[in-house]
Design an enzyme around this catalytic site. Sequence first.
Site, mmCIF file in Angstrom:
data_model
loop_
_atom_site.group_PDB
_atom_site.id
_atom_site.type_symbol
_atom_site.label_atom_id
_atom_site.label_comp_id
_atom_site.label_asym_id
_atom_site.label_seq_id
_atom_site.Cartn_x
_atom_site.Cartn_y
_atom_site.Cartn_z
ATOM 1 N N TYR B 291 0.816 2.800 -1.610
ATOM 2 C CA TYR B 291 1.442 1.607 -2.201
ATOM 3 C C TYR B 291 2.490 1.977 -3.237
ATOM 4 O O TYR B 291 2.190 2.639 -4.238
ATOM 5 C CB TYR B 291 0.340 0.789 -2.859
ATOM 6 C CG TYR B 291 0.720 -0.585 -3.367
ATOM 7 C CD1 TYR B 291 0.341 -1.718 -2.665
ATOM 8 C CD2 TYR B 291 1.408 -0.758 -4.554
ATOM 9 C CE1 TYR B 291 0.647 -2.990 -3.137
ATOM 10 C CE2 TYR B 291 1.719 -2.023 -5.029
ATOM 11 C CZ TYR B 291 1.341 -3.131 -4.318
ATOM 12 O OH TYR B 291 1.643 -4.379 -4.789
ATOM 13 N N TYR B 342 7.606 -6.119 0.765
ATOM 14 C CA TYR B 342 6.565 -6.146 -0.267
ATOM 15 C C TYR B 342 5.638 -7.306 0.008
ATOM 16 O O TYR B 342 5.893 -8.429 -0.402
ATOM 17 C CB TYR B 342 7.229 -6.273 -1.640
ATOM 18 C CG TYR B 342 6.262 -6.278 -2.805
ATOM 19 C CD1 TYR B 342 5.517 -5.140 -3.112
ATOM 20 C CD2 TYR B 342 6.116 -7.392 -3.611
ATOM 21 C CE1 TYR B 342 4.650 -5.131 -4.189
ATOM 22 C CE2 TYR B 342 5.248 -7.390 -4.694
ATOM 23 C CZ TYR B 342 4.519 -6.256 -4.979
ATOM 24 O OH TYR B 342 3.668 -6.253 -6.051
#
Lengths: 148, 392
Positions: B291, B342
Amino acid sequence: MSYLKPGLPKPVPARDGLDAPFWAAAAQGILTLQRCNACGRWQWGPEWICHHCLSDDLAFEAVEPRGRIYSYERVWHPVHPALKDQGPYLIVLVEFPDQDGVRMIGNLLGDPEQEVIIGAPVKAVFEHHPDDDPPYTLVQWTAWNLNA
Amino acid sequence: MQRSLRGRAAVIGIGETPYYKRGEAPEPEFKLALSAIVAACEDAGISPKRLDGFASYSNDRSDPSRLAAALGIDELRFANMQWGGGGGGGSAAIANAAAAIASGMAECVVVFRALAQGQFGRFGQGPRRNVIAGEMAHAVPYGLMSPAQMFAMKVKRFMHEHGVEQAALRSIALACYHHAQNNPRAVMNGRPLTEEKYDASRWIVEPFHLFDCCLENDGAAAMVLVSAERAAEAEHAPCYLLGAAAGSHHRAGAPVHNAPDYATSAFKTIAPRLYAMAGVGPGDVDVLQSYENFTGGVLMSIVEHGFCEADGCNEFFVKENLVAPGGTLPLNTSGGNLAECYMHGLGLNIEAVRQVRGVSTSQVPGVEVSMVVSGPMVTPVSSCIFGSGATL
Protein backbone atom coordinates in the site's frame (compact mmCIF):
# COMPACT_ATOMS: atom_id res chain seq x y z
CA MET A 1 4.84 37.84 15.95
CA SER A 2 3.28 34.83 14.37
CA TYR A 3 5.31 32.16 12.54
CA LEU A 4 2.46 31.06 10.28
CA LYS A 5 0.06 33.40 8.57
CA PRO A 6 -3.18 33.94 10.51
CA GLY A 7 -6.31 31.95 9.78
CA LEU A 8 -5.53 28.42 10.92
CA PRO A 9 -7.81 26.90 13.57
CA LYS A 10 -6.85 28.18 17.02
CA PRO A 11 -6.20 25.68 19.81
CA VAL A 12 -8.71 25.57 22.65
CA PRO A 13 -8.76 23.23 25.66
CA ALA A 14 -10.59 19.96 25.06
CA ARG A 15 -14.22 20.17 26.11
CA ASP A 16 -13.63 17.32 28.55
CA GLY A 17 -10.81 19.37 30.11
CA LEU A 18 -8.07 16.81 29.53
CA ASP A 19 -5.41 19.24 28.28
CA ALA A 20 -6.76 22.46 29.82
CA PRO A 21 -3.89 22.82 32.36
CA PHE A 22 -1.35 22.66 29.54
CA TRP A 23 -2.92 25.53 27.61
CA ALA A 24 -3.42 27.60 30.78
CA ALA A 25 0.26 27.19 31.69
CA ALA A 26 1.40 27.97 28.14
CA ALA A 27 -0.50 31.26 28.31
CA GLN A 28 1.71 32.08 31.32
CA GLY A 29 4.86 31.12 29.42
CA ILE A 30 5.27 27.84 31.29
CA LEU A 31 5.82 24.54 29.52
CA THR A 32 4.16 21.57 31.17
CA LEU A 33 4.00 17.85 30.45
CA GLN A 34 1.83 15.23 32.07
CA ARG A 35 3.36 13.16 34.85
CA CYS A 36 2.05 10.33 36.97
CA ASN A 37 2.10 11.11 40.70
CA ALA A 38 2.04 7.39 41.48
CA CYS A 39 4.94 6.04 39.40
CA GLY A 40 6.67 9.21 38.16
CA ARG A 41 6.38 8.39 34.45
CA TRP A 42 5.89 11.15 31.91
CA GLN A 43 3.44 10.98 29.02
CA TRP A 44 2.37 13.17 26.13
CA GLY A 45 -0.21 13.88 24.72
CA PRO A 46 -2.32 13.81 27.82
CA GLU A 47 -4.19 10.68 28.86
CA TRP A 48 -6.80 10.13 31.58
CA ILE A 49 -4.72 7.45 33.25
CA CYS A 50 -1.03 6.58 33.37
CA HIS A 51 -0.23 4.17 30.54
CA HIS A 52 2.37 2.51 32.75
CA CYS A 53 0.77 1.97 36.19
CA LEU A 54 -2.86 2.89 35.29
CA SER A 55 -3.15 5.40 38.14
CA ASP A 56 -5.46 8.32 37.52
CA ASP A 57 -3.42 10.54 39.85
CA LEU A 58 -1.82 12.65 37.11
CA ALA A 59 -0.43 16.18 37.12
CA PHE A 60 0.83 18.70 34.60
CA GLU A 61 4.35 19.46 35.74
CA ALA A 62 6.49 22.38 34.57
CA VAL A 63 9.62 21.33 32.68
CA GLU A 64 12.69 23.14 31.39
CA PRO A 65 11.53 24.55 28.04
CA ARG A 66 14.28 22.73 26.17
CA GLY A 67 14.42 19.66 24.00
CA ARG A 68 16.08 18.29 20.91
CA ILE A 69 14.88 17.74 17.37
CA TYR A 70 13.70 14.14 16.93
CA SER A 71 12.42 14.64 13.37
CA TYR A 72 11.28 17.46 11.15
CA GLU A 73 9.62 18.25 7.86
CA ARG A 74 9.58 21.18 5.48
CA VAL A 75 6.08 21.73 4.13
CA TRP A 76 5.72 23.22 0.65
CA HIS A 77 2.20 22.38 -0.45
CA PRO A 78 -0.47 24.25 1.54
CA VAL A 79 -3.58 22.25 2.44
CA HIS A 80 -5.35 25.16 4.14
CA PRO A 81 -6.40 28.44 2.48
CA ALA A 82 -4.71 30.47 5.26
CA LEU A 83 -1.34 29.11 4.11
CA LYS A 84 -1.86 29.81 0.39
CA ASP A 85 0.87 32.49 0.35
CA GLN A 86 2.88 31.12 3.27
CA GLY A 87 5.68 29.50 1.28
CA PRO A 88 7.67 26.69 2.89
CA TYR A 89 7.57 26.26 6.65
CA LEU A 90 9.22 23.95 9.15
CA ILE A 91 7.52 21.60 11.59
CA VAL A 92 9.65 19.88 14.21
CA LEU A 93 9.00 16.94 16.47
CA VAL A 94 10.79 17.88 19.69
CA GLU A 95 11.90 15.19 22.11
CA PHE A 96 12.38 15.67 25.87
CA PRO A 97 15.19 13.31 26.84
CA ASP A 98 14.80 14.02 30.57
CA GLN A 99 11.05 13.30 30.51
CA ASP A 100 11.11 9.70 29.25
CA GLY A 101 11.62 10.92 25.68
CA VAL A 102 8.08 12.22 25.18
CA ARG A 103 7.62 14.44 22.15
CA MET A 104 5.78 17.59 21.11
CA ILE A 105 4.97 19.21 17.75
CA GLY A 106 5.86 22.83 16.94
CA ASN A 107 7.38 25.07 14.31
CA LEU A 108 11.11 25.77 14.07
CA LEU A 109 11.48 29.53 13.98
CA GLY A 110 13.85 31.28 11.59
CA ASP A 111 14.61 30.80 7.92
CA PRO A 112 12.20 28.14 6.63
CA GLU A 113 14.93 26.95 4.26
CA GLN A 114 17.56 26.60 6.99
CA GLU A 115 19.38 23.29 7.34
CA VAL A 116 17.77 21.30 10.13
CA ILE A 117 19.81 18.80 12.10
CA ILE A 118 18.07 15.90 13.80
CA GLY A 119 19.36 15.75 17.38
CA ALA A 120 20.05 19.50 17.59
CA PRO A 121 19.03 21.25 20.84
CA VAL A 122 16.09 23.65 20.72
CA LYS A 123 14.41 25.90 23.25
CA ALA A 124 10.78 26.90 23.51
CA VAL A 125 9.47 30.30 22.43
CA PHE A 126 5.93 31.13 23.51
CA GLU A 127 3.90 32.66 20.68
CA HIS A 128 1.11 34.52 22.46
CA HIS A 129 -2.05 35.69 20.72
CA PRO A 130 -3.79 37.55 23.56
CA ASP A 131 -5.99 39.65 21.30
CA ASP A 132 -7.38 36.79 19.23
CA ASP A 133 -10.84 35.42 19.76
CA PRO A 134 -10.36 33.16 21.59
CA PRO A 135 -6.87 34.09 22.87
CA TYR A 136 -4.29 31.32 22.64
CA THR A 137 -0.58 30.52 22.91
CA LEU A 138 1.53 28.30 20.68
CA VAL A 139 4.75 26.65 21.87
CA GLN A 140 7.36 27.24 19.18
CA TRP A 141 11.01 26.24 19.00
CA THR A 142 14.30 27.84 18.11
CA ALA A 143 17.80 26.48 17.77
CA TRP A 144 20.19 27.24 20.62
CA ASN A 145 23.83 26.58 21.23
CA LEU A 146 24.66 24.53 24.32
CA ASN A 147 28.01 26.33 24.61
CA ALA A 148 26.80 29.86 24.06
CA MET B 1 -7.91 -27.91 16.40
CA GLN B 2 -5.33 -25.63 14.86
CA ARG B 3 -6.15 -21.94 15.35
CA SER B 4 -5.30 -20.65 11.89
CA LEU B 5 -6.98 -19.33 8.79
CA ARG B 6 -4.51 -21.06 6.51
CA GLY B 7 -6.35 -22.51 3.54
CA ARG B 8 -9.74 -22.25 5.24
CA ALA B 9 -11.25 -19.69 2.86
CA ALA B 10 -10.65 -18.55 -0.68
CA VAL B 11 -11.40 -15.67 -3.00
CA ILE B 12 -13.65 -16.84 -5.82
CA GLY B 13 -14.69 -13.53 -7.33
CA ILE B 14 -13.25 -10.05 -7.83
CA GLY B 15 -14.97 -6.96 -9.18
CA GLU B 16 -14.25 -3.29 -9.76
CA THR B 17 -16.04 -0.35 -11.22
CA PRO B 18 -14.11 1.79 -13.68
CA TYR B 19 -11.72 4.03 -11.78
CA TYR B 20 -12.22 7.78 -12.01
CA LYS B 21 -10.32 10.87 -11.02
CA ARG B 22 -11.54 12.13 -7.63
CA GLY B 23 -14.90 13.80 -7.82
CA GLU B 24 -15.57 12.53 -11.34
CA ALA B 25 -17.59 9.37 -10.73
CA PRO B 26 -20.83 9.63 -12.70
CA GLU B 27 -22.70 7.71 -10.01
CA PRO B 28 -23.15 8.00 -6.24
CA GLU B 29 -20.92 6.04 -3.90
CA PHE B 30 -23.61 3.54 -2.87
CA LYS B 31 -24.31 2.67 -6.51
CA LEU B 32 -20.58 2.21 -7.09
CA ALA B 33 -20.46 -0.22 -4.15
CA LEU B 34 -23.38 -2.19 -5.56
CA SER B 35 -21.79 -2.31 -9.02
CA ALA B 36 -18.49 -3.65 -7.71
CA ILE B 37 -20.24 -6.25 -5.54
CA VAL B 38 -22.41 -7.43 -8.44
CA ALA B 39 -19.32 -7.57 -10.67
CA ALA B 40 -17.46 -9.68 -8.09
CA CYS B 41 -20.40 -12.07 -7.87
CA GLU B 42 -20.59 -12.33 -11.66
CA ASP B 43 -16.87 -13.12 -11.72
CA ALA B 44 -17.49 -15.79 -9.08
CA GLY B 45 -20.38 -17.22 -11.07
CA ILE B 46 -22.80 -16.82 -8.17
CA SER B 47 -25.91 -14.78 -7.61
CA PRO B 48 -25.42 -11.77 -5.29
CA LYS B 49 -28.43 -13.16 -3.40
CA ARG B 50 -26.15 -15.91 -2.09
CA LEU B 51 -24.03 -13.40 -0.20
CA ASP B 52 -24.65 -13.48 3.54
CA GLY B 53 -21.91 -11.22 4.85
CA PHE B 54 -20.19 -7.90 4.28
CA ALA B 55 -16.80 -6.75 5.52
CA SER B 56 -15.18 -3.37 5.03
CA TYR B 57 -12.85 -0.87 6.68
CA SER B 58 -11.99 2.80 7.03
CA ASN B 59 -15.56 3.71 7.99
CA ASP B 60 -16.99 2.86 4.59
CA ARG B 61 -20.29 4.66 4.24
CA SER B 62 -22.18 1.89 2.41
CA ASP B 63 -24.09 0.22 5.21
CA PRO B 64 -24.33 -3.59 5.02
CA SER B 65 -28.01 -3.65 5.90
CA ARG B 66 -28.77 -1.23 3.08
CA LEU B 67 -26.59 -3.20 0.69
CA ALA B 68 -28.34 -6.42 1.71
CA ALA B 69 -31.72 -4.81 1.14
CA ALA B 70 -30.72 -3.33 -2.21
CA LEU B 71 -29.33 -6.66 -3.39
CA GLY B 72 -32.33 -8.56 -2.06
CA ILE B 73 -30.22 -11.13 -0.26
CA ASP B 74 -32.10 -13.69 1.78
CA GLU B 75 -30.39 -13.39 5.12
CA LEU B 76 -27.63 -11.18 6.49
CA ARG B 77 -25.36 -13.08 8.87
CA PHE B 78 -22.18 -11.01 9.12
CA ALA B 79 -21.76 -7.22 9.04
CA ASN B 80 -18.23 -6.25 9.92
CA MET B 81 -16.20 -3.05 10.03
CA GLN B 82 -12.48 -3.04 10.77
CA TRP B 83 -11.66 -0.03 12.95
CA GLY B 84 -9.10 2.53 11.87
CA GLY B 85 -8.57 4.97 9.07
CA GLY B 86 -6.63 5.03 5.84
CA GLY B 87 -6.05 1.69 4.18
CA GLY B 88 -4.81 -0.12 7.27
CA GLY B 89 -7.88 -2.35 7.32
CA GLY B 90 -7.78 -3.68 3.76
CA SER B 91 -6.21 -7.05 4.46
CA ALA B 92 -7.84 -7.16 7.90
CA ALA B 93 -11.28 -6.97 6.29
CA ILE B 94 -10.36 -10.01 4.21
CA ALA B 95 -9.12 -11.75 7.34
CA ASN B 96 -12.37 -10.88 9.13
CA ALA B 97 -14.38 -12.31 6.24
CA ALA B 98 -12.30 -15.49 6.25
CA ALA B 99 -12.61 -15.78 10.03
CA ALA B 100 -16.39 -15.53 9.79
CA ILE B 101 -16.41 -18.28 7.17
CA ALA B 102 -13.93 -20.51 9.02
CA SER B 103 -15.91 -20.21 12.23
CA GLY B 104 -19.23 -20.95 10.57
CA MET B 105 -20.72 -17.50 11.19
CA ALA B 106 -21.22 -16.92 7.47
CA GLU B 107 -20.97 -18.79 4.20
CA CYS B 108 -20.28 -16.25 1.49
CA VAL B 109 -18.81 -12.86 2.44
CA VAL B 110 -18.03 -9.91 0.21
CA VAL B 111 -15.21 -7.52 1.14
CA PHE B 112 -15.73 -4.11 -0.41
CA ARG B 113 -14.65 -0.48 -0.41
CA ALA B 114 -16.34 2.40 -2.25
CA LEU B 115 -15.28 6.03 -2.54
CA ALA B 116 -16.86 9.02 -4.24
CA GLN B 117 -15.10 12.16 -3.08
CA GLY B 118 -17.17 14.48 -5.23
CA GLN B 119 -20.19 13.38 -3.22
CA PHE B 120 -18.53 13.34 0.19
CA GLY B 121 -15.57 15.72 0.16
CA ARG B 122 -11.87 15.35 -0.26
CA PHE B 123 -9.18 13.70 1.81
CA GLY B 124 -6.06 15.50 2.88
CA GLN B 125 -7.55 18.92 3.46
CA GLY B 126 -7.00 20.82 6.69
CA PRO B 127 -9.98 21.58 8.93
CA ARG B 128 -11.73 24.88 8.10
CA ARG B 129 -12.95 26.21 11.41
CA ASN B 130 -12.06 28.90 13.91
CA VAL B 131 -10.97 26.67 16.79
CA ILE B 132 -9.73 23.15 17.25
CA ALA B 133 -9.58 20.96 20.37
CA GLY B 134 -8.22 17.63 21.48
CA GLU B 135 -5.20 15.89 19.98
CA MET B 136 -5.49 17.93 16.77
CA ALA B 137 -5.07 21.16 18.77
CA HIS B 138 -1.47 20.09 19.34
CA ALA B 139 -0.71 19.79 15.62
CA VAL B 140 -3.08 21.71 13.33
CA PRO B 141 -2.21 25.25 14.59
CA TYR B 142 1.40 24.45 13.64
CA GLY B 143 0.36 23.66 10.09
CA LEU B 144 0.43 19.86 10.53
CA MET B 145 -2.92 18.60 9.28
CA SER B 146 -2.72 16.31 6.23
CA PRO B 147 -1.76 12.62 6.00
CA ALA B 148 1.34 13.58 3.98
CA GLN B 149 2.40 15.89 6.80
CA MET B 150 1.65 13.29 9.50
CA PHE B 151 3.71 10.61 7.80
CA ALA B 152 6.60 12.65 6.39
CA MET B 153 7.76 13.07 10.00
CA LYS B 154 8.12 9.29 10.44
CA VAL B 155 9.76 8.76 7.07
CA LYS B 156 12.26 11.58 7.64
CA ARG B 157 13.30 9.98 10.91
CA PHE B 158 13.63 6.52 9.31
CA MET B 159 15.72 7.95 6.45
CA HIS B 160 17.92 9.70 9.02
CA GLU B 161 18.41 6.56 11.10
CA HIS B 162 19.29 4.36 8.13
CA GLY B 163 20.90 6.71 5.62
CA VAL B 164 18.13 6.19 3.07
CA GLU B 165 18.47 8.37 -0.02
CA GLN B 166 15.70 10.02 -2.00
CA ALA B 167 16.43 7.71 -4.96
CA ALA B 168 15.10 4.76 -2.94
CA LEU B 169 11.70 6.43 -2.65
CA ARG B 170 11.86 7.41 -6.32
CA SER B 171 12.36 3.78 -7.39
CA ILE B 172 9.06 2.83 -5.77
CA ALA B 173 7.20 5.51 -7.72
CA LEU B 174 8.95 4.49 -10.93
CA ALA B 175 7.94 0.83 -10.48
CA CYS B 176 4.29 1.71 -9.87
CA TYR B 177 4.10 3.98 -12.90
CA HIS B 178 5.95 1.41 -15.00
CA HIS B 179 3.30 -1.21 -14.26
CA ALA B 180 0.44 1.24 -14.81
CA GLN B 181 1.56 1.63 -18.42
CA ASN B 182 0.56 -2.02 -19.02
CA ASN B 183 -2.79 -1.64 -17.26
CA PRO B 184 -5.56 -0.04 -19.30
CA ARG B 185 -7.70 0.43 -16.15
CA ALA B 186 -4.97 2.52 -14.52
CA VAL B 187 -5.74 6.20 -14.13
CA MET B 188 -2.09 6.95 -14.99
CA ASN B 189 -2.00 4.63 -18.02
CA GLY B 190 -0.41 6.58 -20.84
CA ARG B 191 1.40 8.91 -18.42
CA PRO B 192 4.81 7.32 -17.79
CA LEU B 193 7.16 8.60 -15.10
CA THR B 194 10.89 9.12 -15.56
CA GLU B 195 13.66 9.90 -13.06
CA GLU B 196 13.86 13.40 -14.50
CA LYS B 197 10.13 13.99 -14.19
CA TYR B 198 10.18 12.77 -10.59
CA ASP B 199 13.18 14.93 -9.67
CA ALA B 200 11.62 18.00 -11.27
CA SER B 201 8.26 17.50 -9.57
CA ARG B 202 7.34 19.84 -6.74
CA TRP B 203 7.74 19.01 -3.10
CA ILE B 204 4.53 18.36 -1.22
CA VAL B 205 6.34 18.00 2.08
CA GLU B 206 9.94 16.89 2.26
CA PRO B 207 10.80 14.02 1.76
CA PHE B 208 7.73 13.53 -0.47
CA HIS B 209 7.63 14.85 -4.00
CA LEU B 210 4.29 14.94 -5.82
CA PHE B 211 4.95 11.46 -7.21
CA ASP B 212 5.58 9.97 -3.76
CA CYS B 213 1.93 10.61 -2.88
CA CYS B 214 -1.07 8.44 -3.69
CA LEU B 215 -3.82 9.46 -6.05
CA GLU B 216 -7.31 10.25 -4.88
CA ASN B 217 -10.02 8.48 -6.85
CA ASP B 218 -13.63 7.55 -7.12
CA GLY B 219 -14.78 4.00 -7.67
CA ALA B 220 -15.40 0.74 -5.85
CA ALA B 221 -13.83 -2.68 -5.52
CA ALA B 222 -15.07 -5.97 -4.09
CA MET B 223 -14.04 -9.59 -3.59
CA VAL B 224 -16.11 -12.62 -2.68
CA LEU B 225 -14.85 -15.24 -0.25
CA VAL B 226 -16.24 -18.68 0.56
CA SER B 227 -14.94 -21.73 2.41
CA ALA B 228 -12.17 -23.75 0.79
CA GLU B 229 -14.64 -26.60 0.31
CA ARG B 230 -17.08 -24.43 -1.62
CA ALA B 231 -14.26 -22.74 -3.52
CA ALA B 232 -13.26 -26.06 -5.01
CA GLU B 233 -16.50 -25.97 -7.05
CA ALA B 234 -16.02 -22.37 -8.20
CA GLU B 235 -15.60 -21.11 -11.74
CA HIS B 236 -12.06 -19.78 -11.29
CA ALA B 237 -9.20 -21.64 -9.69
CA PRO B 238 -9.50 -20.61 -6.03
CA CYS B 239 -7.10 -18.12 -4.55
CA TYR B 240 -6.64 -19.28 -0.98
CA LEU B 241 -5.98 -17.06 1.98
CA LEU B 242 -2.85 -18.53 3.57
CA GLY B 243 -2.47 -16.04 6.37
CA ALA B 244 -3.37 -12.61 7.62
CA ALA B 245 -2.47 -10.45 10.58
CA ALA B 246 -3.54 -7.05 11.83
CA GLY B 247 -2.81 -4.68 14.67
CA SER B 248 0.07 -2.51 15.77
CA HIS B 249 2.90 -2.37 18.29
CA HIS B 250 3.03 -1.05 21.86
CA ARG B 251 1.36 2.38 22.07
CA ALA B 252 1.41 2.89 18.30
CA GLY B 253 -1.61 5.11 18.85
CA ALA B 254 0.00 7.31 21.52
CA PRO B 255 -1.15 10.86 20.82
CA VAL B 256 0.81 13.67 19.19
CA HIS B 257 3.50 11.52 17.54
CA ASN B 258 4.46 9.74 20.78
CA ALA B 259 4.60 6.09 19.72
CA PRO B 260 7.78 4.85 21.46
CA ASP B 261 8.86 3.05 18.26
CA TYR B 262 8.13 5.94 15.95
CA ALA B 263 9.91 5.59 12.62
CA THR B 264 8.06 2.48 11.55
CA SER B 265 5.36 1.35 9.14
CA ALA B 266 3.82 -0.44 12.19
CA PHE B 267 4.42 -3.95 10.80
CA LYS B 268 7.22 -5.16 13.08
CA THR B 269 4.83 -7.17 15.24
CA ILE B 270 2.46 -8.06 12.39
CA ALA B 271 4.90 -9.62 9.91
CA PRO B 272 6.03 -12.51 12.17
CA ARG B 273 2.39 -13.45 12.88
CA LEU B 274 1.56 -13.21 9.19
CA TYR B 275 4.36 -15.54 8.11
CA ALA B 276 3.72 -17.95 10.98
CA MET B 277 0.10 -18.40 9.96
CA ALA B 278 0.84 -18.59 6.25
CA GLY B 279 3.68 -21.06 6.74
CA VAL B 280 5.91 -19.18 4.34
CA GLY B 281 8.69 -16.61 4.62
CA PRO B 282 9.63 -13.55 2.63
CA GLY B 283 11.81 -15.68 0.36
CA ASP B 284 8.70 -17.60 -0.77
CA VAL B 285 6.78 -14.50 -1.87
CA ASP B 286 6.56 -14.30 -5.67
CA VAL B 287 4.94 -10.88 -5.96
CA LEU B 288 4.06 -8.09 -3.53
CA GLN B 289 1.39 -5.41 -3.49
CA SER B 290 2.34 -2.88 -0.83
CA TYR B 291 0.00 0.00 0.00
CA GLU B 292 1.30 3.37 -1.05
CA ASN B 293 -0.18 6.21 0.87
CA PHE B 294 3.35 7.53 0.43
CA THR B 295 6.44 5.80 -0.96
CA GLY B 296 8.23 6.04 2.37
CA GLY B 297 5.58 3.82 3.93
CA VAL B 298 6.17 1.19 1.24
CA LEU B 299 9.88 1.28 1.92
CA MET B 300 9.45 0.71 5.66
CA SER B 301 6.78 -1.98 5.04
CA ILE B 302 9.14 -3.93 2.80
CA VAL B 303 11.91 -3.69 5.39
CA GLU B 304 9.62 -4.75 8.22
CA HIS B 305 8.29 -7.73 6.25
CA GLY B 306 11.86 -8.96 5.92
CA PHE B 307 12.57 -8.41 2.25
CA CYS B 308 15.44 -6.00 2.85
CA GLU B 309 17.62 -4.78 5.72
CA ALA B 310 16.89 -1.29 7.01
CA ASP B 311 20.48 -0.31 6.25
CA GLY B 312 20.36 -1.83 2.77
CA CYS B 313 17.56 0.25 1.26
CA ASN B 314 19.70 2.23 -1.16
CA GLU B 315 20.90 -0.99 -2.80
CA PHE B 316 17.59 -2.86 -2.72
CA PHE B 317 15.26 -0.10 -3.88
CA VAL B 318 16.28 0.21 -7.52
CA LYS B 319 13.64 0.03 -10.23
CA GLU B 320 14.93 -3.19 -11.83
CA ASN B 321 14.40 -5.07 -8.56
CA LEU B 322 10.79 -3.96 -8.33
CA VAL B 323 9.34 -4.54 -11.80
CA ALA B 324 7.64 -7.60 -13.32
CA PRO B 325 8.33 -10.07 -14.66
CA GLY B 326 11.98 -10.43 -13.71
CA GLY B 327 12.55 -8.23 -10.63
CA THR B 328 13.69 -9.67 -7.31
CA LEU B 329 10.45 -8.42 -5.74
CA PRO B 330 7.88 -7.33 -8.35
CA LEU B 331 5.93 -4.56 -6.60
CA ASN B 332 2.47 -3.08 -7.18
CA THR B 333 2.00 -4.71 -10.54
CA SER B 334 -1.28 -2.94 -11.34
CA GLY B 335 0.25 0.49 -10.72
CA GLY B 336 -1.07 0.53 -7.18
CA ASN B 337 -2.37 3.53 -5.30
CA LEU B 338 0.18 5.78 -7.01
CA ALA B 339 -0.75 5.04 -10.59
CA GLU B 340 -3.68 2.62 -10.95
CA CYS B 341 -6.24 3.91 -8.50
CA TYR B 342 -6.56 4.84 -4.85
CA MET B 343 -9.38 2.61 -3.68
CA HIS B 344 -7.99 2.64 -0.16
CA GLY B 345 -5.86 -0.29 -1.24
CA LEU B 346 -8.51 -2.90 -1.97
CA GLY B 347 -7.35 -2.72 -5.58
CA LEU B 348 -4.02 -4.08 -4.35
CA ASN B 349 -5.71 -7.14 -2.85
CA ILE B 350 -7.59 -7.68 -6.11
CA GLU B 351 -4.34 -7.44 -8.06
CA ALA B 352 -2.79 -10.02 -5.73
CA VAL B 353 -5.63 -12.40 -6.66
CA ARG B 354 -5.05 -11.69 -10.37
CA GLN B 355 -1.41 -12.64 -9.93
CA VAL B 356 -2.44 -16.02 -8.49
CA ARG B 357 -4.90 -16.50 -11.36
CA GLY B 358 -2.18 -15.54 -13.87
CA VAL B 359 -4.15 -12.68 -15.43
CA SER B 360 -2.33 -9.51 -14.32
CA THR B 361 -1.37 -7.00 -17.00
CA SER B 362 2.14 -7.25 -15.52
CA GLN B 363 2.07 -10.96 -14.75
CA VAL B 364 4.90 -12.58 -12.84
CA PRO B 365 5.40 -16.12 -14.18
CA GLY B 366 4.22 -19.01 -12.02
CA VAL B 367 2.94 -17.11 -9.01
CA GLU B 368 2.06 -19.32 -6.09
CA VAL B 369 2.50 -16.95 -3.15
CA SER B 370 1.09 -13.45 -3.52
CA MET B 371 1.25 -10.95 -0.68
CA VAL B 372 -0.47 -7.68 0.23
CA VAL B 373 0.54 -5.05 2.77
CA SER B 374 -2.26 -2.66 3.75
CA GLY B 375 -1.94 0.89 5.01
CA PRO B 376 1.49 1.49 6.51
CA MET B 377 2.05 4.02 9.32
CA VAL B 378 -1.56 4.08 10.52
CA THR B 379 -2.89 1.91 13.34
CA PRO B 380 -4.13 -0.77 13.10
CA VAL B 381 -2.42 -1.99 9.93
CA SER B 382 -2.79 -5.39 8.28
CA SER B 383 -1.24 -7.69 5.72
CA CYS B 384 -2.21 -10.96 4.08
CA ILE B 385 -0.85 -13.72 1.89
CA PHE B 386 -2.76 -15.51 -0.84
CA GLY B 387 -1.71 -18.78 -2.41
CA SER B 388 -2.56 -21.03 -5.29
CA GLY B 389 -3.92 -24.54 -4.76
CA ALA B 390 -0.35 -25.83 -4.93
CA THR B 391 0.51 -24.05 -1.69
CA LEU B 392 -1.99 -25.94 0.43
